[in-house]
Design a protein around this motif. Structure first.
Motif, PDB file in Angstrom:
ATOM      1  N   SER A  93       0.826  -1.205   0.000  1.00 27.33           N
ATOM      2  CA  SER A  93       0.000   0.000   0.000  1.00 27.33           C
ATOM      3  C   SER A  93       0.866   1.263   0.000  1.00 27.33           C
ATOM      4  O   SER A  93       0.557   2.246  -0.686  1.00 27.33           O
ATOM      5  CB  SER A  93      -0.921  -0.006   1.215  1.00 27.33           C
ATOM      6  N   VAL A  94       1.985   1.211   0.755  1.00 29.99           N
ATOM      7  CA  VAL A  94       2.905   2.355   0.801  1.00 29.99           C
ATOM      8  C   VAL A  94       3.487   2.610  -0.597  1.00 29.99           C
ATOM      9  O   VAL A  94       3.553   3.755  -1.065  1.00 29.99           O
ATOM     10  CB  VAL A  94       4.022   2.106   1.821  1.00 29.99           C
ATOM     11  N   VAL A  95       3.868   1.501  -1.283  1.00 32.08           N
ATOM     12  CA  VAL A  95       4.422   1.633  -2.634  1.00 32.08           C
ATOM     13  C   VAL A  95       3.379   2.215  -3.578  1.00 32.08           C
ATOM     14  O   VAL A  95       3.681   3.093  -4.407  1.00 32.08           O
ATOM     15  CB  VAL A  95       4.919   0.265  -3.133  1.00 32.08           C
ATOM     16  N   GLN A  96       2.136   1.754  -3.466  1.00 35.57           N
ATOM     17  CA  GLN A  96       1.073   2.263  -4.348  1.00 35.57           C
ATOM     18  C   GLN A  96       0.831   3.757  -4.117  1.00 35.57           C
ATOM     19  O   GLN A  96       0.645   4.519  -5.079  1.00 35.57           O
ATOM     20  CB  GLN A  96      -0.221   1.477  -4.078  1.00 35.57           C
ATOM     21  N   LYS A  97       0.818   4.152  -2.840  1.00 35.18           N
ATOM     22  CA  LYS A  97       0.595   5.574  -2.538  1.00 35.18           C
ATOM     23  C   LYS A  97       1.725   6.433  -3.083  1.00 35.18           C
ATOM     24  O   LYS A  97       1.509   7.516  -3.632  1.00 35.18           O
ATOM     25  CB  LYS A  97       0.466   5.777  -1.028  1.00 35.18           C
ATOM     26  N   TYR A  98       2.945   5.918  -2.924  1.00 37.37           N
ATOM     27  CA  TYR A  98       4.092   6.668  -3.417  1.00 37.37           C
ATOM     28  C   TYR A  98       3.986   6.852  -4.938  1.00 37.37           C
ATOM     29  O   TYR A  98       4.188   7.962  -5.460  1.00 37.37           O
ATOM     30  CB  TYR A  98       5.384   5.945  -3.048  1.00 37.37           C
ATOM     31  N   ASN A  99       3.675   5.747  -5.655  1.00 41.68           N
ATOM     32  CA  ASN A  99       3.542   5.834  -7.111  1.00 41.68           C
ATOM     33  C   ASN A  99       2.424   6.793  -7.509  1.00 41.68           C
ATOM     34  O   ASN A  99       2.574   7.592  -8.450  1.00 41.68           O
ATOM     35  CB  ASN A  99       3.246   4.442  -7.701  1.00 41.68           C
ATOM     36  N   LEU A 100       1.295   6.737  -6.797  1.00 43.71           N
ATOM     37  CA  LEU A 100       0.145   7.581  -7.138  1.00 43.71           C
ATOM     38  C   LEU A 100       0.442   9.052  -6.890  1.00 43.71           C
ATOM     39  O   LEU A 100       0.204   9.898  -7.762  1.00 43.71           O
ATOM     40  CB  LEU A 100      -1.073   7.134  -6.319  1.00 43.71           C
ATOM     41  N   TRP A 101       0.987   9.334  -5.703  1.00 47.10           N
ATOM     42  CA  TRP A 101       1.149  10.747  -5.344  1.00 47.10           C
ATOM     43  C   TRP A 101       2.363  11.397  -6.012  1.00 47.10           C
ATOM     44  O   TRP A 101       2.315  12.571  -6.360  1.00 47.10           O
ATOM     45  CB  TRP A 101       1.268  10.878  -3.823  1.00 47.10           C
ATOM     46  N   GLU A 102       3.419  10.641  -6.198  1.00 49.01           N
ATOM     47  CA  GLU A 102       4.619  11.230  -6.794  1.00 49.01           C
ATOM     48  C   GLU A 102       4.523  11.301  -8.317  1.00 49.01           C
ATOM     49  O   GLU A 102       4.987  12.268  -8.921  1.00 49.01           O
ATOM     50  CB  GLU A 102       5.869  10.422  -6.393  1.00 49.01           C
TER      51      GLU A 102
END
Length: 358
Positions: A93-102
């Motif tokens: 989930s952390v990786v997905q958020k990073y990809n989405l927000w960055e």
């Protein structure tokens, strides 16, 4: 196609990677379709691919962990599955958020904490589903493997039983023939003894070269019977007459090897041998209603029957014939003994007609 699929399932390493890659591609396609529904920008497709790729990589270690705890107690196994699924899902989930927000939102961060929690639980559920599928497929493979082992063991037992029944007949016949040869040598009938040894050699060569598991064309079976009968004719000379009535279609039928020999041997032993003037054996075969009908009859004194079976069975020939037919055809056959006309005993066999390939 079925063989290729079975080979893929049996190769567990390859099967895992095929399902792993296919599953995460499917996950990416579902998300892509969802992005089209909500009219996301094209760059979101790149984010989807990165998230699926990350999920694929992060779930691979779970396979090796689950294999190590496979034989653990159920409560330990459940604890491990839920724990590692939660940890892996949270990290993913952390990786997905990073990809989405960055990548998609250029550094955006939401203010509401429940948003973080909701996205994390969604990822945990997906990893739990992955774990459930892994264990389900693993158990399926184990069940298939056990089923194949059971089928193989059953087949081996089936073959061993057939071989035992077939080879049990040969020593009985060999004992009688060697006794006859010994008698011919004692009375100095060397020419007949030599002829009998030669034909016995040909007959035994046929029995050794013929797999008792496989069926043979009736025409080939008749050739072996003629070898056997020539051996017996040396013993009985003109006292043994043979009458063959075989249709051309029946000659092409597949039959168990040496299925008729013990019946003929019984006729010789219990009928012809006890008749001073000798007797006759009739062998018939025809195809009717897609079934092969075989008949072996003699004109001897006959025997006492009870519902188509000998009241007092002697020897192993008839019993072995019935057991072989039962093993090969289960309940799809019949074996009946009846009184011949005007005298003697008759054996009738009915089996499915199977045409030999040319």
């Amino acid at each position: 196609m079925n063989l290729n699929w079975q080979a893929l399932v049996d190769n567990r390493q390859r099967f895992f990677w095929v399902l792993q890659i296919s599953g995460w591609i499917g996950y990416a396609l579902v998300n892509y379709i969802g992005s089209k529904v909500f009219e996301m920008r094209d760059i979101y497709v790149f984010v989807i691919v990165l998230n699926a790729y990350a999920g694929c990589l992060m779930t691979v270690p779970l396979r090796y962990l689950y294999r190590r705890v496979w034989n653990a107690k159920p409560w330990i196994l459940i604890f491990v599955v839920f724990s590692v699924s939660y940890i892996t899902g949270t990290l993913w989930s952390v990786v997905q958020k990073y990809n989405l927000w960055e990548i998609y939102r250029h550094g955006y961060r939401p203010d509401e904490w429940f948003y973080y929690l909701q996205q994390g639980l969604d990822s945990v559920y997906i990893v739990l589903c992955w774990s459930g599928l892994y264990f389900g497929i693993k158990y399926y493979q184990l069940l298939q493997s056990e089923r194949q082992k059971a089928l193989k063991a059953n087949t081996m037992a089936h073959e061993a039983q057939l071989k035992m029944l077939r080879y049990q007949l040969n020593p009985h016949f060999l004992f009688n023939t060697l006794n006859a040869i010994s008698t011919l040598v004692l009375v100095e009938e060397n020419k007949d003894a030599n002829q009998m040894v030669s034909r016995l050699s040909d007959f035994l060569r046929y029995t050794l070269n013929t797999d008792p598991i496989k069926k043979v064309p009736l025409e080939q079976e008749l050739h072996a019977l003629k070898l056997y009968l020539e051996i017996e004719k040396v013993r009985f000379d003109e006292r043994l007459a043979i009458d063959l009535d075989i249709t051309e279609q029946a000659k092409e039928a597949l039959v168990p090897s040496l299925i008729l020999q013990p019946l003929i041997e019984n006729s010789i032993k219990y009928a012809i041998a006890h008749m001073d003037e000798g007797g006759k054996i009739e062998i018939k075969a025809q195809v009717f209603a897609n079934e092969l009908l075989l008949e072996v009859g003699d004109n001897g004194p006959g025997a006492e029957l009870n519902n188509g079976q000998l009241r007092s069975a002697g020897g192993v020939g008839i019993a072995n014939t019935q057991d072989r037919l039962k093993t090969l055809y289960e309940n799809n056959f019949s074996f009946v003994l009846s009184n011949n006309t005007p005298s003697g005993l008759k054996a009738n066999i009915r089996v499915p007609f199977e045409k030999a390939e040319k």
